[in-house]
Design a protein around this motif. Structure first.
Motif, mmCIF file in Angstrom:
data_model
loop_
_atom_site.group_PDB
_atom_site.id
_atom_site.type_symbol
_atom_site.label_atom_id
_atom_site.label_comp_id
_atom_site.label_asym_id
_atom_site.label_seq_id
_atom_site.Cartn_x
_atom_site.Cartn_y
_atom_site.Cartn_z
ATOM 1 N N LYS A 162 0.811 -1.219 0.000
ATOM 2 C CA LYS A 162 0.000 0.000 0.000
ATOM 3 C C LYS A 162 0.844 1.270 0.000
ATOM 4 O O LYS A 162 0.347 2.363 0.243
ATOM 5 C CB LYS A 162 -0.941 0.007 1.202
ATOM 6 N N GLY A 163 2.142 1.117 -0.247
ATOM 7 C CA GLY A 163 3.006 2.283 -0.353
ATOM 8 C C GLY A 163 3.993 2.388 0.795
ATOM 9 O O GLY A 163 3.809 1.771 1.850
ATOM 10 N N ILE A 189 1.842 8.711 -6.073
ATOM 11 C CA ILE A 189 2.613 7.656 -5.417
ATOM 12 C C ILE A 189 1.891 7.284 -4.125
ATOM 13 O O ILE A 189 1.669 8.145 -3.274
ATOM 14 C CB ILE A 189 4.049 8.136 -5.107
ATOM 15 N N PRO A 190 1.516 6.029 -3.935
ATOM 16 C CA PRO A 190 0.822 5.646 -2.707
ATOM 17 C C PRO A 190 1.743 5.759 -1.496
ATOM 18 O O PRO A 190 2.964 5.581 -1.606
ATOM 19 C CB PRO A 190 0.436 4.185 -2.959
ATOM 20 N N LEU A 223 13.411 13.109 8.074
ATOM 21 C CA LEU A 223 12.206 12.296 7.969
ATOM 22 C C LEU A 223 12.618 10.855 7.716
ATOM 23 O O LEU A 223 13.568 10.596 6.973
ATOM 24 C CB LEU A 223 11.336 12.793 6.805
ATOM 25 N N SER A 224 11.871 9.927 8.309
ATOM 26 C CA SER A 224 12.081 8.509 8.039
ATOM 27 C C SER A 224 11.027 8.016 7.063
ATOM 28 O O SER A 224 9.833 8.250 7.271
ATOM 29 C CB SER A 224 12.013 7.699 9.335
ATOM 30 N N ILE A 225 11.476 7.371 6.005
ATOM 31 C CA ILE A 225 10.597 6.738 5.033
ATOM 32 C C ILE A 225 10.897 5.246 5.093
ATOM 33 O O ILE A 225 12.040 4.825 4.847
ATOM 34 C CB ILE A 225 10.821 7.306 3.622
ATOM 35 N N THR A 226 9.890 4.456 5.435
ATOM 36 C CA THR A 226 10.134 3.054 5.753
ATOM 37 C C THR A 226 9.254 2.129 4.907
ATOM 38 O O THR A 226 8.276 2.557 4.297
ATOM 39 C CB THR A 226 9.906 2.795 7.249
ATOM 40 N N ILE A 227 9.626 0.855 4.899
ATOM 41 C CA ILE A 227 8.916 -0.172 4.134
ATOM 42 C C ILE A 227 8.261 -1.135 5.120
ATOM 43 O O ILE A 227 8.962 -1.773 5.924
ATOM 44 C CB ILE A 227 9.887 -0.943 3.212
ATOM 45 N N ALA A 228 6.928 -1.225 5.076
ATOM 46 C CA ALA A 228 6.224 -2.149 5.968
ATOM 47 C C ALA A 228 6.745 -3.568 5.744
ATOM 48 O O ALA A 228 6.770 -4.062 4.609
ATOM 49 C CB ALA A 228 4.723 -2.083 5.702
ATOM 50 N N THR A 229 7.161 -4.210 6.830
ATOM 51 C CA THR A 229 7.794 -5.529 6.736
ATOM 52 C C THR A 229 7.260 -6.436 7.845
ATOM 53 O O THR A 229 7.216 -6.036 9.007
ATOM 54 C CB THR A 229 9.328 -5.406 6.851
ATOM 55 N N ARG A 230 6.865 -7.624 7.470
ATOM 56 C CA ARG A 230 6.398 -8.604 8.452
ATOM 57 C C ARG A 230 7.571 -9.313 9.112
ATOM 58 O O ARG A 230 8.573 -9.606 8.467
ATOM 59 C CB ARG A 230 5.505 -9.652 7.774
ATOM 60 N N TYR A 231 7.423 -9.587 10.405
ATOM 61 C CA TYR A 231 8.335 -10.451 11.168
ATOM 62 C C TYR A 231 9.749 -9.886 11.312
ATOM 63 O O TYR A 231 10.729 -10.626 11.353
ATOM 64 C CB TYR A 231 8.399 -11.870 10.554
ATOM 65 N N PHE A 240 8.954 -0.935 -2.093
ATOM 66 C CA PHE A 240 10.354 -0.566 -2.340
ATOM 67 C C PHE A 240 10.455 0.359 -3.549
ATOM 68 O O PHE A 240 11.070 1.435 -3.493
ATOM 69 C CB PHE A 240 11.174 -1.850 -2.545
ATOM 70 N N GLU A 241 9.831 -0.023 -4.650
ATOM 71 C CA GLU A 241 9.943 0.765 -5.870
ATOM 72 C C GLU A 241 9.258 2.121 -5.735
ATOM 73 O O GLU A 241 9.758 3.130 -6.254
ATOM 74 C CB GLU A 241 9.372 -0.041 -7.045
ATOM 75 N N ASN A 242 8.157 2.181 -5.003
ATOM 76 C CA ASN A 242 7.479 3.462 -4.793
ATOM 77 C C ASN A 242 8.259 4.374 -3.847
ATOM 78 O O ASN A 242 8.222 5.597 -3.989
ATOM 79 C CB ASN A 242 6.063 3.242 -4.283
ATOM 80 N N ALA A 243 8.977 3.797 -2.889
ATOM 81 C CA ALA A 243 9.832 4.603 -2.017
ATOM 82 C C ALA A 243 10.942 5.264 -2.835
ATOM 83 O O ALA A 243 11.255 6.446 -2.649
ATOM 84 C CB ALA A 243 10.428 3.740 -0.906
#
Length: 361
Positions: free
Chosen positions: A258-259, A288-289, A315-323, A336-339
């Protein structure tokens, strides 16, 4: 594993590399292998953070994009007479994700495979089965029968111990499973941003940075930011995904695909409002989502960067990651690509006047 494209090959090389806080050399070499072609200059601070510089307008603002080289792991602390290896955690671990997991010890004679030992349930009392096993009681079995044999294998106190897990695209090929997404995905973002800017004019000087020792106190971001003295700082890292069973929206509400996450607040920093608003507008202008995220605990390299000199809007721009903070995590390639796309669009507009407006916002 089937043939990987160029981007997936880079992600595999980054995540398969081994590097806990204080021993990031192997990861730094992979990072520099990929980013050097897009940089005007590569330098290193005295603790081992790697700094890739790309000039657009040489007297323009200095933009720092920091991903950290290190991953959570362990360090050998002692070896008992029977050849079992005891360790200290390096970075934050939850003991329930550690037992019976494969690890690699980076010994003086090469890598040594081991497993964190566990007791069979047959010998545990009903009460013991309900209790988490204390980290201080855990050990690594490398198949040695004595302290002397362990040393003959090249394993000694102080050696790094790294979780073992191979990079694997899942059946849904947008979902990528690997160790050390925290924070090899940040390094990949820094590399790809520099790559996208290779033939572009931009009104600033961009620094793609692989920092050391983030997991034990945001340390490399302090030293590398002192070298750079940036005008604007971005930490690129992983964030919490809230789309698995057991996590409620009040704990985390971000979803894979979702971005990228724009971090509002964490324990290391309140994000700079002017910079945050500028990034959000850029995302919306370019369709960009994005998702908002906040964390009551934990932090990113922005926590160190924003306190450099007389202050750096960050600013922190992060990638939602499981586990995260386990042997393996899952993230979504689109995030990743949208970031990368978002940060590139921000950089293209980040001139001296814009920076001044952000500071006063």
């Amino acid at each position: 594993m089937k043939n990987l494209d160029e981007t997936l090959t880079m992600l595999k090389d980054l995540t398969d590399a081994k590097g806990i806080p204080g021993n990031e050399k192997e990861v730094r070499e992979v990072f520099e292998k990929y980013i050097t072609a897009y940089a005007d200059e590569i330098m290193m601070d005295n603790l081992g953070s790697s700094i890739a510089k790309k000039s657009g307008k040489t007297d323009g603002p200095k933009i720092m994009i920091a991903g950290h080289l290190d991953e959570i792991g362990f360090m050998v602390t002692r070896i008992d007479d029977n050849g079992f290896v005891y360790f200290q955690t390096v970075g934050g671990w939850w003991n329930q994700v550690m037992l019976a997991q494969r690890v690699t010890i980076m010994g003086s004679k090469g890598d040594v495979t081991g497993v964190i030992g566990s007791k069979p349930p047959h010998v545990l009392t009903a009460e013991a089965r309900k209790k988490p096993y204390e980290i201080k009681d855990m050990f690594i079995d490398i198949g040695a029968s004595s302290k002397e044999e362990v040393k003959a294998f090249g394993v000694n106190p102080g050696d790094s111990v790294v979780p073992y897990f191979e990079f694997t695209p899942l059946k849904n090929e947008k979902l990528l499973l690997a160790k050390a997404w925290d924070n090899r995905i940040g390094l990949a973002i820094a590399i790809e941003v520099m790559k996208k800017l290779k033939g572009e004019d931009h009104p600033n000087v961009v620094y793609g940075v692989g920092t050391i020792q983030e997991e034990v106190g945001l340390r490399g971001a302090k030293t590398s930011a002192q070298v750079i003295q940036p005008d604007i700082g971005f930490a690129v890292d992983v964030g919490i995904a809230g789309d698995t069973p057991g996590i409620s929206d009040k704990d985390a509400d971000s979803k894979l695909g979702k971005g990228p996450q724009i971090v509002l607040y964490d324990a290391s920093m309140v994000s700079h409002k002017g910079l945050r608003d500028f990034v959000v507008k850029t995302a919306e202008d370019n369709n960009i989502p994005y998702q908002f995220a906040s964390l009551a605990g934990g932090g990113t390299d922005s926590g160190s960067i924003h306190l450099t000199g007389n202050g750096v809007p960050s600013l922190s721009i992060t990638i939602a990651t499981r586990y995260i903070h386990s042997h393996a995590g899952i993230l979504h390639r689109d995030d990743f690509e949208n970031a990368v796309k978002l940060i590139v669009e921000v950089i293209k507009k980040m001139d001296a006047d814009t920076v001044q407006e952000l500071i006063l916002a």
